[in-house]
Design a protein around this motif. Structure first.
Motif, PDB file in Angstrom:
ATOM      1  N   VAL A   1       0.844  -1.185   0.000  1.00 46.07           N
ATOM      2  CA  VAL A   1       0.000   0.000   0.000  1.00 46.07           C
ATOM      3  C   VAL A   1       0.885   1.242   0.000  1.00 46.07           C
ATOM      4  O   VAL A   1       0.652   2.192  -0.738  1.00 46.07           O
ATOM      5  N   MET A   2       1.926   1.198   0.837  1.00 48.71           N
ATOM      6  CA  MET A   2       2.894   2.305   0.906  1.00 48.71           C
ATOM      7  C   MET A   2       4.307   1.730   0.845  1.00 48.71           C
ATOM      8  O   MET A   2       4.870   1.360   1.873  1.00 48.71           O
TER       9      MET A   2
ATOM     10  N   GLU B   1       4.903  -4.904   4.999  1.00 48.32           N
ATOM     11  CA  GLU B   1       4.091  -4.026   5.838  1.00 48.32           C
ATOM     12  C   GLU B   1       3.686  -4.858   7.051  1.00 48.32           C
ATOM     13  O   GLU B   1       2.906  -5.812   6.933  1.00 48.32           O
TER      14      GLU B   1
ATOM     15  N   THR C   1       0.042  -5.915   7.875  1.00 44.83           N
ATOM     16  CA  THR C   1      -0.482  -6.896   6.921  1.00 44.83           C
ATOM     17  C   THR C   1       0.074  -8.279   7.219  1.00 44.83           C
ATOM     18  O   THR C   1      -0.661  -9.271   7.241  1.00 44.83           O
TER      19      THR C   1
END
Length: 115
Positions: free
Chosen positions: A69-70, A79, A82
């Protein structure tokens, strides 16, 4: 005999075990520059396994890189939120599958003893 006795659960346990290892590797490499997080698509791996693929083939075809996502500046795609969520969900499913298999083994053991 184990395929008929344990059904899909033996293959599911094998895949979930491999997935725990892969997710743990992602978590361990959270600070490694350039590390690309991966995950196993459980449904695809189980379908391949039940379709006759070996365990390694099924895992290999169902392993995917995560799309972050980032993304971080160093190229690492792990991440933690996650990964930790996926690890926890998979651990619960692993435990449930293991409990089912344990119950099945106990039932067969009692049948063999004539209880």
């Amino acid at each position: 005999m184990s395929e008929g006795l344990f059904g899909v659960h033996g293959a599911a346990l094998e895949i979930r075990s491999q997935r725990l290892g892969l997710l743990g590797s992602n978590i361990a490499n959270a600070a490694t520059p350039g590390y690309k997080a991966r995950d196993i698509d459980f449904d695809a791996a189980l379908e391949a396994r039940l379709g006759g693929a070996s365990g390694d083939e099924a895992i290999g075809t169902a392993t995917r890189y995560r799309v972050p996502v980032m993304p971080s500046l160093d190229g690492n795609t792990v991440e933690m939120a996650t990964e930790q969520t996926a690890f926890a969900e998979n651990a619960v499913a692993y435990t449930a599958t293991l409990s089912f298999l344990q119950g099945r083994i106990e039932t067969v053991t009692r049948a063999i003893r004539g209880e």
